[in-house]
Design a protein around this motif. Structure first.
Motif, PDB file in Angstrom:
ATOM      1  N   ASP A  17     -19.096 -23.739 -11.856  1.00 25.01           N
ATOM      2  CA  ASP A  17     -19.192 -23.113 -10.542  1.00 25.01           C
ATOM      3  C   ASP A  17     -19.895 -21.758 -10.624  1.00 25.01           C
ATOM      4  N   LEU A  18     -19.585 -20.986 -11.644  1.00 21.25           N
ATOM      5  CA  LEU A  18     -20.253 -19.691 -11.818  1.00 21.25           C
ATOM      6  C   LEU A  18     -21.751 -19.884 -12.064  1.00 21.25           C
ATOM      7  N   ALA A  19     -22.098 -20.879 -12.875  1.00 19.36           N
ATOM      8  CA  ALA A  19     -23.507 -21.120 -13.181  1.00 19.36           C
ATOM      9  C   ALA A  19     -24.293 -21.521 -11.940  1.00 19.36           C
ATOM     10  N   ARG A  20     -23.767 -22.444 -11.160  1.00 14.97           N
ATOM     11  CA  ARG A  20     -24.534 -22.949 -10.020  1.00 14.97           C
ATOM     12  C   ARG A  20     -24.670 -21.905  -8.916  1.00 14.97           C
ATOM     13  N   ARG A  21     -23.781 -20.920  -8.909  1.00 14.75           N
ATOM     14  CA  ARG A  21     -23.885 -19.857  -7.910  1.00 14.75           C
ATOM     15  C   ARG A  21     -24.904 -18.791  -8.301  1.00 14.75           C
ATOM     16  N   GLU A  22     -25.262 -18.767  -9.594  1.00 18.87           N
ATOM     17  CA  GLU A  22     -26.156 -17.704 -10.074  1.00 18.87           C
ATOM     18  C   GLU A  22     -27.577 -18.175 -10.343  1.00 18.87           C
ATOM     19  N   THR A  23     -27.764 -19.467 -10.589  1.00 26.23           N
ATOM     20  CA  THR A  23     -29.088 -19.943 -10.961  1.00 26.23           C
ATOM     21  C   THR A  23     -29.325 -21.338 -10.386  1.00 26.23           C
ATOM     22  N   ALA A  24     -30.592 -21.681 -10.233  1.00 25.79           N
ATOM     23  CA  ALA A  24     -30.972 -23.032  -9.817  1.00 25.79           C
ATOM     24  C   ALA A  24     -31.397 -23.882 -11.009  1.00 25.79           C
ATOM     25  N   ASP A  25     -31.268 -23.367 -12.212  1.00 34.89           N
ATOM     26  CA  ASP A  25     -31.688 -24.035 -13.440  1.00 34.89           C
ATOM     27  C   ASP A  25     -30.675 -25.123 -13.801  1.00 34.89           C
ATOM     28  N   ARG A  26     -31.055 -26.396 -13.618  1.00 39.48           N
ATOM     29  CA  ARG A  26     -30.116 -27.491 -13.838  1.00 39.48           C
ATOM     30  C   ARG A  26     -29.708 -27.625 -15.303  1.00 39.48           C
ATOM     31  N   LEU A  71     -29.110 -25.163 -17.311  1.00 36.31           N
ATOM     32  CA  LEU A  71     -28.021 -24.204 -17.477  1.00 36.31           C
ATOM     33  C   LEU A  71     -26.752 -24.702 -16.800  1.00 36.31           C
ATOM     34  N   TRP A  72     -26.906 -25.350 -15.651  1.00 37.11           N
ATOM     35  CA  TRP A  72     -25.734 -25.964 -15.020  1.00 37.11           C
ATOM     36  C   TRP A  72     -25.091 -26.965 -15.978  1.00 37.11           C
ATOM     37  N   ALA A  73     -25.931 -27.810 -16.574  1.00 35.53           N
ATOM     38  CA  ALA A  73     -25.419 -28.840 -17.482  1.00 35.53           C
ATOM     39  C   ALA A  73     -24.723 -28.217 -18.691  1.00 35.53           C
ATOM     40  N   ALA A  74     -25.329 -27.198 -19.270  1.00 36.58           N
ATOM     41  CA  ALA A  74     -24.722 -26.541 -20.421  1.00 36.58           C
ATOM     42  C   ALA A  74     -23.382 -25.911 -20.040  1.00 36.58           C
ATOM     43  N   ALA A  75     -23.309 -25.326 -18.860  1.00 35.06           N
ATOM     44  CA  ALA A  75     -22.064 -24.716 -18.402  1.00 35.06           C
ATOM     45  C   ALA A  75     -20.977 -25.769 -18.218  1.00 35.06           C
ATOM     46  N   LEU A  76     -21.323 -26.866 -17.578  1.00 36.97           N
ATOM     47  CA  LEU A  76     -20.334 -27.911 -17.308  1.00 36.97           C
ATOM     48  C   LEU A  76     -19.865 -28.610 -18.576  1.00 36.97           C
ATOM     49  N   ARG A  92     -22.483 -17.268 -22.060  1.00 36.12           N
ATOM     50  CA  ARG A  92     -21.321 -16.550 -22.584  1.00 36.12           C
ATOM     51  C   ARG A  92     -20.585 -15.826 -21.463  1.00 36.12           C
ATOM     52  N   ARG A  93     -21.323 -15.212 -20.561  1.00 35.04           N
ATOM     53  CA  ARG A  93     -20.695 -14.493 -19.444  1.00 35.04           C
ATOM     54  C   ARG A  93     -19.928 -15.451 -18.530  1.00 35.04           C
ATOM     55  N   TRP A  94     -20.525 -16.602 -18.256  1.00 36.77           N
ATOM     56  CA  TRP A  94     -19.826 -17.582 -17.426  1.00 36.77           C
ATOM     57  C   TRP A  94     -18.600 -18.134 -18.150  1.00 36.77           C
TER      58      TRP A  94
END
Length: 206
Positions: A78-87, A89-94, A157-159
Motif C-alpha cells: 500500500d505504501l509503494a502504490r501510493r508513492e510510485t507508479a512503478d509496477r 517496485l509495487w511487485a517487490a513491495a508486495l 527499505r523505507r516502505w
C-alpha cells in the motif's frame, strides 16, 4: 455496482472484510467483449498462492508489532502504490517477504529464488537484496552510489519499515494481486522483462 476491493481493517478482523468500491484506475476493468471472458494473467494464481502462504506466519514482535507476514506485506504494498507508479517496485513491495513462508535461513534469498520462475529479473533482484541496507548499509551505499538500484532499495527499505502498524487498513491479498497485474505491461513484469541491476551484492560485498 462496480468491482469491489476487499479491505482488512486489522489482523483480528480478517474474517469480516469490508467491501469498498474500487476507484477508477485502481482495480477497475471494463467488461470483456461478449464471448471473451476476462481471464487473469498466468502468473496471477502463482503470486496469490505465495502471498496467501504468509497468512499467520509469525514475526518477531520486537520488530514487527503489526503481526503476521501477510499483514505486513500488504501494508508495504500500500505504501509503494501510493508513492510510485512503478509496477516493478509495487511487485517487490508486495512480494519481498514471500520467503518467510518456507525459508529456513535467509528468506530474502529463498524468496527471490522462487520468484525467479515467475517475475522479471529486476523484481527478483530487489527481493534478493532488500535487506542489504539493513545488514551492510555503508558498503551497499558505496557500491551502488548514484544508481537507480540504490534509490529503489532505499524506497523499499523505507516502505518495509513503514508497514508495521497494528491498526492499518489494507487490501485483501486477492485485491492486491489484481491491482498489481491489472493494466500492467506484463511483458515488463514477467520473466524476461525488466533486467536486473548489474551488481550482485552477495558476491561484491562478501
Amino acid at each position: 455496482m462496480g468491482d469491489a476491493l476487499l479491505f482488512f481493517p486489522c489482523p483480528g478482523q480478517r474474517g469480516l472484510p469490508v467491501g469498498v468500491a474500487a476507484p477508477q484506475g485502481e482495480g477497475h476493468r471494463s467488461p470483456a467483449p461478449r464471448g471473451r471472458p476476462n481471464r487473469p494473467p498466468p502468473m496471477h494464481q502463482d503470486l496469490l498462492d505465495l502471498l496467501l502462504a504468509l497468512d499467520r506466519v509469525p514475526q518477531d514482535p520486537r520488530w514487527h508489532p503489526e503481526g503476521d507476514a501477510l499483514f505486513h506485506s500488504l501494508q508495504v504494498f500500500d505504501l509503494a502504490r501510493r508513492e510510485t507508479a512503478d509496477r516493478s517496485l509495487w511487485a517487490a513491495a508486495l512480494l519481498h517477504d514471500v520467503g518467510k513462508a518456507f525459508a529456513a535461513a535467509d528468506h530474502a534469498e529463498d524468496g527471490a529464488d522462487v520468484l525467479a520462475e515467475l517475475v522479471c529479473p529486476r523484481v527478483v533482484w530487489l527481493v534478493r537484496h532488500h535487506l542489504h541496507l539493513l545488514r551492510a548499509p555503508g558498503p551497499t551505499k558505496r557500491r551502488l552510489r548514484r544508481t537507480r538500484a540504490l534509490a529503489d532499495l532505499a524506497r523499499l527499505r523505507r516502505w518495509d519499515l513503514g508497514g508495521r502498524s497494528p491498526a492499518a487498513t489494507v487490501l485483501s491479498p486477492e485485491a492486491a494481486v489484481e491491482l498489481l497485474l491489472g493494466g500492467a505491461d506484463l511483458s515488463l513484469l514477467s520473466i524476461g522483462g525488466e533486467p536486473a541491476p548489474a551488481h550482485d551484492l552477495r558476491k561484491e560485498l562478501a
